[in-house]
Design a protein around this motif. Sequence first.
Motif, PDB file in Angstrom:
ATOM      1  N   LEU A  88       0.302   4.100 -45.725  1.00  0.00           N
ATOM      2  CA  LEU A  88      -1.100   3.804 -46.001  1.00  0.00           C
ATOM      3  C   LEU A  88      -1.533   2.586 -45.205  1.00  0.00           C
ATOM      4  N   ALA A  89      -2.785   2.617 -44.704  1.00  0.00           N
ATOM      5  CA  ALA A  89      -3.318   1.483 -43.948  1.00  0.00           C
ATOM      6  C   ALA A  89      -4.816   1.390 -44.183  1.00  0.00           C
ATOM      7  N   GLY A  90      -5.341   0.180 -44.082  1.00  0.00           N
ATOM      8  CA  GLY A  90      -6.773  -0.022 -44.196  1.00  0.00           C
ATOM      9  C   GLY A  90      -7.189  -0.642 -45.506  1.00  0.00           C
ATOM     10  N   ALA A  91      -8.496  -0.901 -45.607  1.00  0.00           N
ATOM     11  CA  ALA A  91      -9.061  -1.617 -46.751  1.00  0.00           C
ATOM     12  C   ALA A  91      -9.527  -0.704 -47.873  1.00  0.00           C
ATOM     13  N   GLY A  92      -9.377   0.588 -47.716  1.00  0.00           N
ATOM     14  CA  GLY A  92      -9.801   1.527 -48.755  1.00  0.00           C
ATOM     15  C   GLY A  92      -8.953   1.423 -50.003  1.00  0.00           C
ATOM     16  N   ALA A  93      -9.482   1.932 -51.097  1.00  0.00           N
ATOM     17  CA  ALA A  93      -8.722   2.014 -52.352  1.00  0.00           C
ATOM     18  C   ALA A  93      -8.001   3.352 -52.361  1.00  0.00           C
ATOM     19  N   PHE A  94      -6.678   3.327 -52.476  1.00  0.00           N
ATOM     20  CA  PHE A  94      -5.863   4.537 -52.432  1.00  0.00           C
ATOM     21  C   PHE A  94      -5.383   4.896 -53.834  1.00  0.00           C
ATOM     22  N   THR A  95      -5.560   6.166 -54.223  1.00  0.00           N
ATOM     23  CA  THR A  95      -5.002   6.686 -55.465  1.00  0.00           C
ATOM     24  C   THR A  95      -4.060   7.816 -55.078  1.00  0.00           C
ATOM     25  N   VAL A  96      -2.770   7.611 -55.328  1.00  0.00           N
ATOM     26  CA  VAL A  96      -1.741   8.569 -54.912  1.00  0.00           C
ATOM     27  C   VAL A  96      -1.180   9.238 -56.162  1.00  0.00           C
ATOM     28  N   THR A  97      -1.159  10.585 -56.165  1.00  0.00           N
ATOM     29  CA  THR A  97      -0.675  11.314 -57.332  1.00  0.00           C
ATOM     30  C   THR A  97       0.484  12.233 -56.959  1.00  0.00           C
ATOM     31  N   GLY A  98       1.340  12.492 -57.949  1.00  0.00           N
ATOM     32  CA  GLY A  98       2.471  13.403 -57.747  1.00  0.00           C
ATOM     33  C   GLY A  98       3.479  12.882 -56.751  1.00  0.00           C
ATOM     34  N   LEU A  99       3.637  11.557 -56.657  1.00  0.00           N
ATOM     35  CA  LEU A  99       4.453  10.935 -55.610  1.00  0.00           C
ATOM     36  C   LEU A  99       5.931  11.292 -55.747  1.00  0.00           C
ATOM     37  N   VAL A 100       6.460  11.903 -54.700  1.00  0.00           N
ATOM     38  CA  VAL A 100       7.876  12.214 -54.569  1.00  0.00           C
ATOM     39  C   VAL A 100       8.410  11.546 -53.299  1.00  0.00           C
ATOM     40  N   ALA A 101       7.595  11.562 -52.259  1.00  0.00           N
ATOM     41  CA  ALA A 101       7.958  10.928 -50.982  1.00  0.00           C
ATOM     42  C   ALA A 101       7.979   9.412 -51.148  1.00  0.00           C
ATOM     43  N   ASP A 102       8.500   8.717 -50.159  1.00  0.00           N
ATOM     44  CA  ASP A 102       8.430   7.260 -50.152  1.00  0.00           C
ATOM     45  C   ASP A 102       7.022   6.845 -49.734  1.00  0.00           C
ATOM     46  N   LEU A 103       6.556   5.721 -50.264  1.00  0.00           N
ATOM     47  CA  LEU A 103       5.209   5.236 -50.001  1.00  0.00           C
ATOM     48  C   LEU A 103       5.292   3.859 -49.367  1.00  0.00           C
ATOM     49  N   ASP A 104       4.729   3.722 -48.163  1.00  0.00           N
ATOM     50  CA  ASP A 104       4.728   2.438 -47.458  1.00  0.00           C
ATOM     51  C   ASP A 104       3.285   1.992 -47.256  1.00  0.00           C
ATOM     52  N   ALA A 105       2.870   1.000 -48.034  1.00  0.00           N
ATOM     53  CA  ALA A 105       1.501   0.479 -47.966  1.00  0.00           C
ATOM     54  C   ALA A 105       1.459  -0.877 -47.272  1.00  0.00           C
ATOM     55  N   THR A 106       2.463  -1.181 -46.471  1.00  0.00           N
ATOM     56  CA  THR A 106       2.540  -2.470 -45.788  1.00  0.00           C
ATOM     57  C   THR A 106       1.237  -2.818 -45.078  1.00  0.00           C
ATOM     58  N   ASN A 107       0.583  -1.839 -44.468  1.00  0.00           N
ATOM     59  CA  ASN A 107      -0.637  -2.084 -43.699  1.00  0.00           C
ATOM     60  C   ASN A 107      -1.915  -1.799 -44.480  1.00  0.00           C
ATOM     61  N   ALA A 108      -1.803  -1.666 -45.788  1.00  0.00           N
ATOM     62  CA  ALA A 108      -2.982  -1.450 -46.638  1.00  0.00           C
ATOM     63  C   ALA A 108      -3.434  -2.785 -47.216  1.00  0.00           C
TER      64      ALA A 108
END
Length: 186
Positions: A88-108
């Motif tokens: 994930l990257a940027g200034a938006g608001a992220f809503t992630v559902t059903g997460l199974v994969a790895d999530l990298d929000a370093t650039n969010a």
Amino acid sequence: TTVTGTSADDTVEIDAVALADDTLLTTDGAANFTITNLLGDLDNSATGTNSVTLNDNGAGAAVATTLTSSTAIGVANGNFADGDTINLAGAGAFTVTGLVADLDATNATGTVDATTAATAGTVVVTTGSAATTVTGTSADDTVEIDAVAMADDTLLTTGGAANFTITGLVADLTSTADGGVVDITS
């Protein structure tokens, strides 16, 4: 590929199944966007209601996608598997559902609210710099959170039945974990 939706009354539906990995889809304008079967990358600045559902297209090996958004967007894990990565990257608001994969929000730099699905292993979440909420739904899961990008007085919230391992914590923590173990290293 760039798609512009000019009217706020419109909903643009995009089936991105033919968009290859590492190929960029750009969405902008006032319309609402519903994107399905995305494996490629996304750059979203559309101001309507935006959602994307991921699809690894039967890759058979680990895949990664980068979702950049300056506005709010919902992200459904789709059939991304354990070992795949959602960046994930940027200034938006992220809503992630059903997460199974790895999530990298370093650039969010916008908020991230992630809810896991039941998995057979470990879900890894790397936070961005903004407030982050992670809900682990299954008692059999472990959610590993790397919070090193979060500054003091930023809020990390955890909840649900999963076990949590949190490293690099300098931010504030609110945990409503329901039965799971919360292990913290600052």
